[in-house]
Design a protein around this motif. Structure first.
Motif, PDB file in Angstrom:
ATOM      1  N   LEU A 153      38.347  39.214  47.569  1.00 35.86           N
ATOM      2  CA  LEU A 153      37.546  38.357  48.482  1.00 35.86           C
ATOM      3  C   LEU A 153      38.342  36.873  48.206  1.00 35.86           C
ATOM      4  O   LEU A 153      38.362  36.184  49.415  1.00 35.86           O
ATOM      5  CB  LEU A 153      36.281  38.104  47.915  1.00 35.86           C
ATOM      6  N   GLN A 154      39.060  36.559  47.172  1.00 36.59           N
ATOM      7  CA  GLN A 154      39.541  35.343  46.931  1.00 36.59           C
ATOM      8  C   GLN A 154      41.045  35.432  47.369  1.00 36.59           C
ATOM      9  O   GLN A 154      41.636  34.245  47.523  1.00 36.59           O
ATOM     10  CB  GLN A 154      39.350  35.200  45.354  1.00 36.59           C
ATOM     11  N   ARG A 202      23.607  37.785  45.170  1.00 39.61           N
ATOM     12  CA  ARG A 202      23.601  37.009  46.325  1.00 39.61           C
ATOM     13  C   ARG A 202      24.575  36.471  46.758  1.00 39.61           C
ATOM     14  O   ARG A 202      24.880  36.286  47.961  1.00 39.61           O
ATOM     15  CB  ARG A 202      22.148  36.190  46.133  1.00 39.61           C
ATOM     16  N   GLY A 203      25.521  35.849  45.923  1.00 38.13           N
ATOM     17  CA  GLY A 203      26.571  34.878  46.080  1.00 38.13           C
ATOM     18  C   GLY A 203      27.803  35.781  46.858  1.00 38.13           C
ATOM     19  O   GLY A 203      28.071  35.518  47.849  1.00 38.13           O
ATOM     20  N   VAL A 204      27.724  37.082  46.433  1.00 40.34           N
ATOM     21  CA  VAL A 204      28.756  37.984  46.892  1.00 40.34           C
ATOM     22  C   VAL A 204      28.291  38.414  48.253  1.00 40.34           C
ATOM     23  O   VAL A 204      29.322  38.617  49.266  1.00 40.34           O
ATOM     24  CB  VAL A 204      28.996  39.389  45.991  1.00 40.34           C
ATOM     25  N   ARG A 205      27.241  38.729  48.416  1.00 40.71           N
ATOM     26  CA  ARG A 205      26.735  39.080  49.650  1.00 40.71           C
ATOM     27  C   ARG A 205      26.707  38.148  50.756  1.00 40.71           C
ATOM     28  O   ARG A 205      27.223  38.265  51.826  1.00 40.71           O
ATOM     29  CB  ARG A 205      25.107  39.451  49.890  1.00 40.71           C
ATOM     30  N   ARG A 206      26.780  36.562  50.292  1.00 39.02           N
ATOM     31  CA  ARG A 206      26.765  35.743  51.059  1.00 39.02           C
ATOM     32  C   ARG A 206      28.203  35.253  51.630  1.00 39.02           C
ATOM     33  O   ARG A 206      28.459  35.236  52.835  1.00 39.02           O
ATOM     34  CB  ARG A 206      26.195  34.280  50.581  1.00 39.02           C
ATOM     35  N   GLU A 231      31.704  49.486  47.525  1.00 43.53           N
ATOM     36  CA  GLU A 231      31.533  48.642  46.148  1.00 43.53           C
ATOM     37  C   GLU A 231      32.338  47.539  46.797  1.00 43.53           C
ATOM     38  O   GLU A 231      33.620  47.508  47.013  1.00 43.53           O
ATOM     39  CB  GLU A 231      31.920  49.172  44.911  1.00 43.53           C
ATOM     40  N   PRO A 232      32.157  46.219  46.672  1.00 41.59           N
ATOM     41  CA  PRO A 232      32.853  45.002  46.891  1.00 41.59           C
ATOM     42  C   PRO A 232      33.850  44.711  45.951  1.00 41.59           C
ATOM     43  O   PRO A 232      33.741  44.757  44.787  1.00 41.59           O
ATOM     44  CB  PRO A 232      32.013  44.023  47.412  1.00 41.59           C
TER      45      PRO A 232
END
Length: 205
Positions: free
Chosen positions: A100-101, A30-34, A94-95
């Motif tokens: 992302l960071q 959920r955190g990655v999706r957010r 795949e993320p």
């Protein structure tokens, strides 16, 4: 016709695209999706998209995007290096949480791969995209962004749908001094296949 007269194309924005899977990633976290949806919101504000197809012969595209063959198709010359080819896949991308960071080109390339990947059933579109930096241009009074025709987005042909009532004279008037540089063609349905082809009988248009 308005785009032809004003010599520009409307730029699409991420949240306005017709596929809700645009920029979705394969994760149950959920955190990655957010986090990726926050990036999607940023892309909506920062990056616009011009969507093209590699050919104009598919009748499904005429049905979906040209008012059931009553519209027109605009053909452009665009340098290959300006285009990003859409990838068609049976699975979501795949993320990369690490990217992302981070900042920089690797991060943007990862985001571009995600937004350039669509479900395989969209492959009939044969889509190519040009990404536009919305931060460099002001929107119009309605909040829309446009990209002007140019040497890098050069109008070269107009194909008129086989149900369209547009005439050559109307198109030439809209083109103005571009008329001598743009070829005009009427489309028809092929006689022996599910294909849209040029109407070669000039007396019929």
């Amino acid at each position: 016709m308005d785009d032809i007269k004003k010599r520009h194309l409307k730029v699409a924005r991420v949240h306005d695209l017709n596929d809700p899977f645009e920029f979705e990633v394969a994760t149950a976290d959920r955190g990655v999706r957010r986090a990726f949806r926050a990036v999607k919101d940023w892309l909506h504000e920062s990056i616009g998209i011009l969507c093209f197809s590699r050919d104009w012969n598919d009748p499904v595209q005429w049905a979906h995007y040209a008012d059931r063959h009553r519209g027109i198709c605009l053909g452009f010359d665009i340098p290959r290096e300006q285009l990003d080819t859409v990838i068609y896949s049976e699975t979501l991308t795949e993320p990369s949480e690490a990217l992302l960071q981070e900042a920089g080109n690797d991060r943007w390339e990862h985001f571009k791969q995600i937004i350039s990947t669509k479900y395989i059933h969209w492959q009939y579109e044969k889509e190519e995209r040009v990404y536009v930096d919305l931060r460099r241009e002001e929107p119009d009074k309605d909040g829309h962004h446009f990209t002007d025709f140019s040497d890098e987005i050069s109008l070269k042909e107009i194909i008129v749908g086989h149900r369209s009532t547009l005439t050559r004279d109307e198109l030439k008037d809209a083109l103005g001094d571009l008329a001598s540089q743009v070829s005009l063609c009427k489309a028809r349905l092929a006689f022996k296949s599910y294909t849209v082809v040029p109407q070669l009988n000039q007396s019929l248009w």
